[in-house]
Motif scaffolding. Structure first.
Motif, short mmCIF file in Angstrom:
data_model
loop_
_atom_site.label_atom_id
_atom_site.label_comp_id
_atom_site.label_asym_id
_atom_site.label_seq_id
_atom_site.Cartn_x
_atom_site.Cartn_y
_atom_site.Cartn_z
N SER A 98 0.85 -1.18 0.00
CA SER A 98 0.00 0.00 0.00
C SER A 98 0.90 1.24 0.00
CB SER A 98 -0.88 0.00 1.25
OG SER A 98 -1.48 1.27 1.38
N PHE A 144 0.10 -6.33 0.10
CA PHE A 144 -1.03 -7.04 -0.50
C PHE A 144 -0.64 -8.49 -0.78
CE2 PHE A 144 -1.97 -2.63 -1.79
CZ PHE A 144 -3.29 -2.54 -1.37
N ALA A 155 -1.70 -8.61 -7.76
CA ALA A 155 -2.00 -8.23 -6.37
C ALA A 155 -3.50 -8.28 -6.14
CB ALA A 155 -1.48 -6.82 -6.11
N LEU A 157 -6.16 -6.67 -4.25
CA LEU A 157 -6.31 -5.43 -3.47
C LEU A 157 -7.35 -5.54 -2.37
CD1 LEU A 157 -5.87 -2.60 -6.15
CD2 LEU A 157 -4.17 -4.02 -4.97
N LEU A 160 -5.18 -7.06 2.15
CA LEU A 160 -4.04 -6.24 2.60
C LEU A 160 -3.64 -6.72 3.99
CD1 LEU A 160 -2.16 -3.84 2.06
CD2 LEU A 160 -3.88 -2.36 3.15
#
Ligand code: FES
Length: 177
Positions: A98, A144, A155, A157, A160
């Motif tokens: 992030s 992630f 990834a 999203l 996390l």
């Protein structure tokens, strides 16, 4: 006739002058040894890792939850500002972080001079693989979930991981090249 400007005893080879000359020679020899030693130490110092390039990127493919990024060809820090994501290749591994600082969500920056991530707000710093170094933050950069698909890192999203809440998942959140 004695030269008033010459050091006393210079014309007649006094003992103290001989001692001074010997001391000077010894000093110069020791200094030369020190300089040579310093140069040898510098030459023998390990070559540091190559500096990481940084650039802005976009996902090459996406679904509702995932973003696919081209794996950088060499160690690099790539930033997707639209998704607030950092893709970092470092020492044979790829991480997707992030962009938000774990302290108060300020957008992190890459400091190429010292090869660290840095928060401009309270100056927390992190290594290229997101490990907390110093500052007000209390954990490393959030990662992630990722997987390796062809030439891309994908990834999720929606997944996390925080180092303090999901330590095992956080530790495993990278791909190995
Ligand atoms: S917001 Fe980054 S250290 Fe505070």
């Amino acid at each position: 006739m004695h030269d008033d400007h010459a050091p006393r005893g210079a014309a007649d080879g006094c003992d103290s002058c001989a001692v001074a000359a010997e001391s000077r020679r010894r000093f110069l020899r020791d200094a030369a040894v020190m300089v040579a030693g310093t140069l040898a130490a510098l030459t023998a110092a390990p070559v540091s890792a190559a500096a990481l390039d940084t650039r802005f990127v976009r996902a090459v493919a996406s679904t509702d939850e995932t973003k696919s990024y081209a794996i950088p060809a060499t160690d690099a820090v790539n930033i997707d500002r639209d998704e607030s994501v950092i893709v970092a290749r470092y020492q044979g591994k790829v991480y997707v972080f992030s962009l938000a600082c774990p302290h108060q969500n300020t957008a992190l920056q890459w400091d190429s001079d010292v090869q660290e991530f840095r928060c401009p707000k309270h100056h927390s710093t992190y290594t290229p693989d997101g490990i907390f170094i110093d500052g007000r933050a209390t954990r490393s950069m959030d990662r992630f979930a990722v997987k390796h698909t062809g030439a891309n890192v994908v990834a999720d999203l929606d997944q996390l991981y925080r180092e303090d809440e999901d330590p095992d998942l956080w530790k495993a959140a990278f791909i190995t090249l």
